[in-house]
Each structure stands twice: as C-alpha cells, then as structure tokens.
Design an enzyme around this catalytic site. Structure first.
Site, short mmCIF file in Angstrom:
data_model
loop_
_atom_site.label_atom_id
_atom_site.label_comp_id
_atom_site.label_asym_id
_atom_site.label_seq_id
_atom_site.Cartn_x
_atom_site.Cartn_y
_atom_site.Cartn_z
N HIS A 213 0.84 -1.20 0.00
CA HIS A 213 0.00 0.00 0.00
C HIS A 213 0.87 1.25 0.00
CE1 HIS A 213 -4.04 -1.33 0.25
NE2 HIS A 213 -3.85 -2.07 1.32
N GLU B 20 -4.18 -14.31 -27.23
CA GLU B 20 -2.91 -14.58 -26.55
C GLU B 20 -2.33 -15.92 -26.96
OE1 GLU B 20 -3.17 -12.99 -22.20
OE2 GLU B 20 -5.03 -14.03 -22.63
N ASP C 276 1.70 -12.90 -23.60
CA ASP C 276 1.51 -14.34 -23.79
C ASP C 276 1.61 -14.75 -25.25
OD1 ASP C 276 1.17 -15.61 -21.27
OD2 ASP C 276 -0.63 -14.42 -21.01
N CYS D 107 -2.69 -4.90 -25.53
CA CYS D 107 -2.60 -4.61 -24.09
C CYS D 107 -1.40 -5.29 -23.44
CB CYS D 107 -3.89 -4.99 -23.38
SG CYS D 107 -4.21 -6.74 -23.39
#
Ligand code: PEP
Ligand code: MG
Length: 587
Positions: A193, A435, A459, A506
C-alpha cells in the site's frame, strides 16, 4: 564525514534530499504476563475498550484521508474496519486471554504471529503483502491498550521518513500530511500500500533497504533516489550537488510528461489514438487518468483473489468493479475475467499441481471448469455495468467453442439477473484476448463472434516463439519485432478492421516506443499499458505522422530479422521525425 550508499527497491520514482525522521514502531511483547481468574473479565473489557477506541480512530482517519487525498485511499481503512469486526479475530484474542489467563498484550502478540506465519507461507507477493493490514489493525489495538497520553506537538517541517516498515494506515496518515519529502524503508515491496500511495502522491520511495533504520539517526541527511533505488546517508557536498541537478532534470521531465497528459492524443496528421491503462488495483485508476489514460484497457481481475485467504464473494467483486467503473466514468473499463492458474496459482482455488502450468488449466480454461465461480464473477461484472462504461474481456481463448460456451453462460447469468429485476447494461460489449497463436490464426472467425479483440502480446509472443516470458535465460529471444510476431499481429489487426471491430494491444509491447510506432503503422489505435508509460508513448505517437509511419512499416515488413527491422525503423524515423527521439524516448 563518512557517507554510505545503500541499494534497495525503487518503488516510487523521483529524488529528494532532507533530514531523517525515524519513526517508532509498535513492538509486541514477547513476555507473557499472567493474571488471576478474577481479572479475566476486567482484561476482556480492557481489550474491548481498546477495540472501541481503534474503531473510533479508524472512522476518523478514514474521513480525514478521504477529504485530504481522496476516496480511493480511504478504502484501506474500510478494510481495516472490516478486519476489526472479524469475529474469528476477536474470538481468538478472547480465547487466549481466557484460556491462558494472560494480558491482552500477550494475546495480540500471539494472534499476530499466527497470522503473519499464515500469510508468509503464501507465494504470491501481492497477497503476502496483505499481512500488513492485519498487523496494522493489531498494532493499533495494542497501542490503544495503554492509557491515553497527551499528544506531543507534531513537528511539521519537511523530512525524509525512515522506518522499518510502514503499516498501511500509518502510511496514509503520514504521507497525506504533505511534509514527507521521501520514504526509505527496511522492508516493503512494489505492491505494498505504501508503494502505491507514494507513487500516486508523487513521493520518491525506496524500500527493501534491510537495515537503514539501524544506520541512520534523526537529523542525518539523506538522499532518496526512487528512480534508481538508491539511498545515500550523509552525502558530501559534491554528491549532493550531483543529485540536486539529477532531481532538477527529473522534475522538469515530470512537468513535461504531466503536460503531455493534457494534450490531444493524435499524430501530426491528426490521426486520433487512445492510450489506455492496464491496472491491477482500484487505487491505480486516478493515477492512470492523471497520466493521460483515456480508459482502463485492462483490469486484471485476478488480483481480487490475492486480497484474502478465502474466495471472494460476489459482493467483493461487485464493490471493486463498481468503484473502478464509477471512478473511470464516462471512460470505458475493460474488466478481464480471472486469469488464474499457470503462474498465478492460489491455494484457495485448489488447482491440482500441473506438470506444465503455462500450458495447463489457466484463465478461461479454469473459469469454464469451475462454472459457479465464473458465474459469480460474471454476475458481479454485470451488476457493476449499469453506468454503461463496463466491458468484458475473456483471457486465453484457444478455440471458437470456448467463445460460444462463454456466451451461453453469459446469457444464462443475464437471465438470472433479469428474473430478479437487477439492473445491468443489456448491451454490455464482449471481447476476447488474443494470446494463444491458434486464436490469432482464427482471429477472422473469432472476431465475428465478439465486439472487439485485445491482443495480449506478453503471452502471444511467449507461446508463438516458445519463449517463457519470465525466464531470464531465454529472454534474449523474446522479440516483439520478430518478423513472425509482426506478421501475426498485423493479421489480427487487419481481421478486426475488416469486420469494423475495435482492436487493442494490451501487452508490454504497447509501452515500447519503437513497437508502438510499428503498431500505429499497422493501423492500431488503442494502446493499453502500465500507466507510467502512457506519457512516453503519447509523446512518441504525437511526434510522428501516421502516413509516413505506415509507409516505413510497410517496407520494414519485407526485412528478415528483428534486428534489421529495428535498425531500419530507427533510421527512417530519425530522419523523418527526429522529435520522437528528442526526449530519449527511443533507444
Ligand atoms: C498479455 O498476455 O499480454 C496480457 C496483457 O496479459 P497478462 O500479462 O496479464 O498475462
Ligand atoms: Mg496474458
């Protein structure tokens, strides 16, 4: 004066120099103090009071943080309030007090160790980091066992925060004060965080320094270089000067990038493109938009599974999706259904050990096997779609049958929601990730079944070139500009274009300047990437002319190797569009 250089993990870029402020850490007792049977009731009440006080503090802090740095950072306190209400946590504390006739401090210390051990055994980094939330809540209860002290006056001067570790609530409270120049921690990692918060507040941070707390004292001078992951204790003047000029350059560069975020996303000849963000946490949405994202191109939803030891409920999914959809509205959010299995195996999913996980029960294969889990996720996505900016992506599709099955299941879930009169976007668009090379080869067929394609080059390249994407030994073969990869990607983009459908890249390839130019030349308009790379890609694409790039890329496709292609494009772009190189964008 002697000075020391320490190497750590740069988790939030930028440089700053200042005086050290060492924070004290709650140390749980290792000594068991026993009480009499008569005192047990009193001790339980003491624990209850401390929990009550913790609750009040958390509610207050949550509100304060929401006002100061925004809703997205106040959510951790909601998580902490939930932990505080967890019945099993409370009953294990009470059980120790009753059975061992011990002080509440001892009970907290024992429960703390138990949870830390449990979380420590988990292999996933993000998931493991959640142990700090438990630690945070328990530390707060522990401190609240003491009688209330008069508060010391806060020193508000700007300092470099040095700590062994920062609990999430501590990080939010301290970093939001506006007087922390930089952070240096013994512990911590990229997905903590504190790291996320430091990045979104633009505070340089280096973590994993192991023993910096033992090497510095208050008032020492520290340089924190979050870009290179370096910390220098008591630097001499010459080094201070060197870093001051590095800081100036970095700050100027940041200003340039921020400016880019507000500029139009179009090439010199007015061809419009969209930079989109790949995110893993809802906390990243605002950062992404501030860097110029025009939507969330990929939300890797499997990260929801990393936040708890049990399976997420439909409500857990729903809260996260609707929060992202709301924060991104009216921009689109592409939620990818879980891509678990493979490298991302989690104990609670109970996936059998596989001899070859990368080729095994991964992503959509897992979802289609465990349909109840899949339906929970689909229902949550649909419920979060009422603003009409949510879209779905299915990962690792290999054949047409999978798409048909997924669509059937999706209809079924829609029918269930309709029967219950639950609102959702009836026309929610569906798309598949390309992919797997087989899916690429039939992308002309697949695209007819869906609203868009999203090319996951991480991928796709791994499977097409048979190169493990995370194996350093073969990383030299992982080449996005390999002619075979480029032919395949061009083929996919053309198939989408022929059907008039949207297509996005992407994978990491979209964030690489040279590859992005090639993709633009193929006609790609949607580039989704890690938000921090958006300004860089936007700068590069804004400084070229699509028409010219198209011609260069067309010629490059006749070349035989990745190296030839790379050299050719660099040479041609350098002549035609030297500005694309100006800010050191293409190397
Ligand atoms: C990809 O494979 O390119 C992709 C974007 O998915 P992930 O990196 O999550 O596998
Ligand atoms: Mg992938």
């Amino acid at each position: 004066m002697d000075y020391i250089r320490l190497r750590g993990l740069g988790v939030s870029p930028g440089i700053d120099i200042g005086e050290v402020h060492l924070t004290e850490k709650v140390v749980f007792t290792s000594r068991k103090e026993t009480i009499s049977s008569q005192q047990v009731k009193e001790e339980l009440q003491r624990l209850k009071n401390a929990i009550g006080r913790t609750n009040d503090q958390l509610v207050l802090i949550k509100e304060e943080i929401r006002k100061k740095i925004g809703e997205e950072h106040s959510f951790i306190f909601e998580a902490h309030l939930l932990i505080l209400k967890d019945k099993s946590l409370l009953s294990s504390l009470e059980k120790i007090i009753k059975e061992e006739k011990s002080r509440a401090e001892w009970a907290i210390s024992r429960v703390h160790d138990k949870y830390q051990e449990l979380f420590e055994s988990i292999s996933d980094e993000y998931f493991r980091q959640r142990k700090f939330d438990i630690s945070d809540v328990l530390s707060r209860i522990y401190s609240n066992l003491k009688p209330i002290e008069l508060k010391k006056r806060d020193d508000n001067s700007e300092k470099i925060l040095v700590a062994h570790d920062l609990l999430p609530s501590e990080a939010a409270v301290r970093l939001s004060k506006g007087n922390v120049l930089a952070v240096a921690l013994d512990m911590g990692g990229q997905t903590s965080h504190t790291a996320i918060l430091a990045r979104s507040l633009n505070i340089p941070a280096v973590m994993g320094l192991r023993n910096i707390t033992q090497r510095v004292k208050n008032r020492d001078i520290l340089i924190v270089d979050g870009t290179d992951g370096e910390v220098i204790i008591n630097p001499p003047l010459a080094i201070r000067k060197e870093f001051a000029s590095k800081k100036e350059k970095y700050d100027d560069y940041q200003q340039e990038l921020k400016k880019t975020a507000r500029l139009r996303s179009s090439t010199l000849d007015e061809v419009v493109f969209s930079p989109l963000a790949n995110i893993e946490l809802p906390e990243e949405v605002n950062l992404a938009f501030s860097l110029g994202a025009e939507g969330i191109g990929l939300f890797r939803s499997e990260f929801i599974y990393f936040q708890s030891t049990s399976l997420p409920t439909e409500e857990d999914h729903f809260l996260i999706y609707s929060r992202i959809a709301k924060e991104a509205y009216p921009s689109p959010v592409y939620i990818r259904t879980v891509d678990v299995g493979g490298e991302k195996n989690l104990p609670q999913l109970k996936i059998e050990k596989e001899p070859n996980p990368a080729l095994g029960l991964r992503a959509i294969r897992f979802s289609l096997r465990d349909r109840e889990l899949f339906k929970i996720q689909l229902r949550a996505i649909l419920r979060a779609s009422s603003l009409k900016n949510v879209r779905i992506l299915f990962p690792m599709i290999t054949e047409l049958e999978e798409v048909k099955e997924v669509k059937l299941l999706f209809q079924e879930v829609k029918g269930e929601l309709e029967a219950k009169r639950i609102k959702f976007d009836e026309n929610i668009p569906l798309g598949v990730m390309i992919e797997v090379p087989a899916a690429a080869a039939i992308s002309d067929i697949l695209v007819k079944e869906v609203d868009y394609l999203s090319i996951g080059t991480n991928d796709l390249i791994q499977y097409y070139l048979a190169v493990d994407r995370s194996n350093e030994l073969v990383s030299y073969l992982f080449k996005p500009l390999h002619p075979s990869v480029l032919r395949l990607i061009k083929f996919i983009i053309q198939n989408a274009q022929k059907e008039g459908k949207e297509v996005t890249v992407c994978g990491e390839m979209a964030a690489d300047p040279l590859s992005a130019i090639v993709l633009l030349g193929f006609g790609l308009r949607k580039f989704s990437m890690n938000p921090i790379f958006i300004p860089r890609i936007k700068n590069v694409l804004r400084s070229v002319e699509y028409k010219t790039v198209k011609g260069i890329v067309q010629k490059a496709m006749a070349l035989k190797t990745a190296q030839e292609i790379e050299e050719y494009i660099i040479e041609k772009i350098l002549v035609k569009h030297p500005k694309a190189f100006l800010m050191g964008q293409i190397t």
